[in-house]
Motif scaffolding. Structure first.
Motif, PDB file in Angstrom:
ATOM      1  N   ILE A   1     -25.726 -15.639  35.171  1.00  0.00           N
ATOM      2  CA  ILE A   1     -25.982 -16.496  36.612  1.00  0.00           C
ATOM      3  C   ILE A   1     -25.723 -15.263  37.521  1.00  0.00           C
ATOM      4  N   SER A   2     -26.862 -14.967  38.163  1.00  0.00           N
ATOM      5  CA  SER A   2     -26.988 -13.898  39.297  1.00  0.00           C
ATOM      6  C   SER A   2     -26.546 -14.785  40.564  1.00  0.00           C
ATOM      7  N   GLY A   3     -25.414 -14.302  41.351  1.00  0.00           N
ATOM      8  CA  GLY A   3     -25.173 -14.546  42.498  1.00  0.00           C
ATOM      9  C   GLY A   3     -23.681 -13.965  43.193  1.00  0.00           C
ATOM     10  N   ASP A   4     -23.402 -14.544  44.233  1.00  0.00           N
ATOM     11  CA  ASP A   4     -22.606 -13.863  45.019  1.00  0.00           C
ATOM     12  C   ASP A   4     -21.253 -14.745  44.837  1.00  0.00           C
ATOM     13  N   VAL A   5     -20.017 -14.118  44.108  1.00  0.00           N
ATOM     14  CA  VAL A   5     -18.948 -14.952  44.201  1.00  0.00           C
ATOM     15  C   VAL A   5     -18.134 -15.653  45.429  1.00  0.00           C
ATOM     16  N   SER A   6     -18.554 -14.895  46.501  1.00  0.00           N
ATOM     17  CA  SER A   6     -17.964 -15.593  47.717  1.00  0.00           C
ATOM     18  C   SER A   6     -18.915 -16.726  48.233  1.00  0.00           C
ATOM     19  N   HIS A   7     -19.751 -17.180  47.566  1.00  0.00           N
ATOM     20  CA  HIS A   7     -20.613 -18.380  47.922  1.00  0.00           C
ATOM     21  C   HIS A   7     -20.259 -19.610  46.986  1.00  0.00           C
ATOM     22  N   LYS A   8     -19.765 -20.623  47.560  1.00  0.00           N
ATOM     23  CA  LYS A   8     -19.395 -21.674  46.635  1.00  0.00           C
ATOM     24  C   LYS A   8     -20.404 -22.087  45.576  1.00  0.00           C
ATOM     25  N   ALA A   9     -21.663 -22.120  46.084  1.00  0.00           N
ATOM     26  CA  ALA A   9     -22.974 -22.560  45.225  1.00  0.00           C
ATOM     27  C   ALA A   9     -22.751 -21.612  43.969  1.00  0.00           C
TER      28      ALA A   9
ATOM     29  N   ARG B   1     -18.106 -17.848  23.601  1.00  0.00           N
ATOM     30  CA  ARG B   1     -19.275 -18.319  24.200  1.00  0.00           C
ATOM     31  C   ARG B   1     -19.130 -17.957  25.795  1.00  0.00           C
ATOM     32  N   LEU B   2     -20.363 -17.474  26.188  1.00  0.00           N
ATOM     33  CA  LEU B   2     -20.050 -16.600  27.711  1.00  0.00           C
ATOM     34  C   LEU B   2     -20.884 -17.222  28.661  1.00  0.00           C
ATOM     35  N   VAL B   3     -20.529 -17.281  30.089  1.00  0.00           N
ATOM     36  CA  VAL B   3     -21.255 -17.435  31.024  1.00  0.00           C
ATOM     37  C   VAL B   3     -20.746 -16.157  32.026  1.00  0.00           C
ATOM     38  N   LEU B   4     -21.774 -15.269  32.200  1.00  0.00           N
ATOM     39  CA  LEU B   4     -21.572 -14.083  33.057  1.00  0.00           C
ATOM     40  C   LEU B   4     -22.125 -14.076  34.227  1.00  0.00           C
ATOM     41  N   VAL B   5     -21.377 -13.770  35.436  1.00  0.00           N
ATOM     42  CA  VAL B   5     -21.911 -13.703  36.899  1.00  0.00           C
ATOM     43  C   VAL B   5     -21.830 -12.337  37.549  1.00  0.00           C
ATOM     44  N   ASP B   6     -22.911 -12.085  38.142  1.00  0.00           N
ATOM     45  CA  ASP B   6     -22.739 -10.944  39.036  1.00  0.00           C
ATOM     46  C   ASP B   6     -23.735 -10.859  39.937  1.00  0.00           C
ATOM     47  N   LEU B   7     -23.623 -10.270  40.895  1.00  0.00           N
ATOM     48  CA  LEU B   7     -24.523  -9.824  42.088  1.00  0.00           C
ATOM     49  C   LEU B   7     -25.788  -9.196  41.553  1.00  0.00           C
ATOM     50  N   ASP B   8     -25.461  -8.244  40.791  1.00  0.00           N
ATOM     51  CA  ASP B   8     -26.370  -7.101  40.537  1.00  0.00           C
ATOM     52  C   ASP B   8     -27.274  -7.900  39.083  1.00  0.00           C
ATOM     53  N   ALA B   9     -28.330  -8.492  39.445  1.00  0.00           N
ATOM     54  CA  ALA B   9     -29.194  -9.554  38.368  1.00  0.00           C
ATOM     55  C   ALA B   9     -29.618  -8.381  37.538  1.00  0.00           C
ATOM     56  N   GLU B  10     -30.216  -7.320  37.906  1.00  0.00           N
ATOM     57  CA  GLU B  10     -30.546  -6.322  36.713  1.00  0.00           C
ATOM     58  C   GLU B  10     -29.669  -6.015  35.683  1.00  0.00           C
TER      59      GLU B  10
END
Ligand code: ADP
Length: 254
Positions: free
Chosen positions: A59-67, A31-40
Motif C-alpha cells: 500500500i503506497s501512502g502517507d502514514v500521517s493520513h487517516k485514509a 503474511r504481510l501488508v507493507l506500507v510506504d510513501l516510496d511507491a517504487e
C-alpha cells in the motif's frame, strides 16, 4: 517459523529497519501488508518477497493520513481475514536550531512519527479486540531520552511514542492486545548513510558512533528486526508496555 500464518502490517517498509523487518517476518511465515510513501521502493520489495514465496500486499501512502491507515488495515482484513501484528516503523528525522524551526517542520515530524503511529493503532485495535489478541510494536529511539542539540521535534515524537505505547499496553492488556516499542541506537540505514554524508563521510560517523555506543559499531537492520520479531511472536506473550533498547549499550553509557 515463529510467525506462521500471522498477518502483519509494517509501515515504512521500503527502506532501512522496516525493510529488514519485512524480510525477517516473511522468512518466519508471516503474511504481510507493507506500507510506504516510496511507491517504487515498495514495489521492488513486494516483488522480491513474492518471488521468495511470501504472501504480500503493498500500500503506497502517507502514514500521517487517516485514509492510509484505513486502507492498510482494510487490506489485511480483506486479503487475509485478520490482523495480528502492526509494526509502526515509518518515520522522519529532522535536525536544526529549535528557534529557527518552521512550524511546518515541527508538524511534519510529529505528524509522521506520532500521529501516524496513533492512526494505525486506532484503526487496528477494534479488530484486535474482536479477535481477542494482537501485538503492536512501535518505533521509538534511544533519542527519546538521550538527545543532542537540534533534535527537539524528533526527541519529542519518540518520547511521545514511549508514552503512547505504555498507555495502550495498560488499557488493553486484559483483552489480549500487547503494545511494546523498540528503541534503536545507531543502525546502518539509508537515513544514517545520508547523515554520514552531511558529517563529511563514513569515518566521521564511525568516530561519533565509537564515542556514543559501547559496542563501537552500527547495528544491522536485522539486529533490530530480531527484537521486533520477538515482540511480534507468541514467545513474548508476557511482555507488554516495554521499551526494548537495541542500542549496543548506548543508553547505559555516560
Ligand atoms: P530508518 O529505517 O532508520 O527508520 P529510513 O529512512 O531508511 O530510516 O526508512 C524510513 C522509511 O519510512 C522509508 O522507506 C520512508 O519512505 C518511509 N516513510 C517516511 N515517511 C513516511 C510517511 N509519511 N508515510 C509512509 N512512509 C514513510
Amino acid at each position: 517459523m515463529r510467525l506462521d500464518g500471522k498477518v502483519a502490517v509494517i509501515t515504512g517498509a521500503a527502506s532501512g529497519i522496516g525493510r529488514g523487518t519485512a524480510e525477517v517476518f516473511a522468512e518466519h511465515g508471516a503474511r504481510l501488508v507493507l506500507v510506504d510513501l516510496d511507491a517504487e521502493g515498495l514495489a521492488g520489495l513486494v516483488g522480491q518477497l513474492k518471488a521468495g514465496g511470501a504472501e504480500v500486499v503493498g500500500i503506497s501512502g502517507d502514514v500521517s493520513h487517516k485514509a492510509t491507515a484505513v486502507e492498510a488495515v482494510g487490506a489485511a482484513l480483506r486479503q487475509y481475514g485478520r490482523i495480528d501484528v502492526v509494526f509502526n516503523n515509518a518515520g522522519v528525522m529532522y535536525s536544526g536550531a529549535f528557534h529557527e524551526l518552521g512550524d511546518d517542520l515541527w508538524d511534519r515530524v510529529l505528524d509522521v512519527n506520532l500521529r501516524g503511529t496513533y492512526l494505525f493503532c486506532r484503526e487496528a485495535i477494534p479488530h484486535m479486540l474482536e479477535q481477542g489478541r494482537g501485538s503492536i510494536i512501535n518505533m521509538s529511539s534511544v533519542m527519546a531520552t538521550l538527545t543532542e542539540p537540534g533534535y527537539e521535534a524528533y526527541t519529542t515524537s519518540k518520547a511521545g511514542i514511549i508514552g503512547l505505547t505504555k498507555a495502550i499496553a495498560v488499557s488493553y492488556a486484559e483483552r489480549g492486545i500487547r503494545c511494546n516499542c523498540v528503541c534503536p541506537g545507531w543502525v546502518d540505514t539509508p537515513l544514517n548513510r545520508r547523515l554520514a554524508e552531511e558529517l563529511g563521510g563514513m569515518d566521521r560517523l564511525n568516530a561519533l558512533i565509537k564515542q556514543q555506543q559501547p559496542n563501537g559499531r552500527m547495528l544491522s537492520t536485522r539486529e533490530v528486526a530480531n527484537a521486533v520479531l520477538f515482540l511480534a511472536s507468541d514467545e513474548s506473550s508476557g511482555v507488554t508496555g516495554a521499551a526494548i533498547y537495541v542500542d549496543g549499550g548506548a543508553s547505559s553509557a555516560i
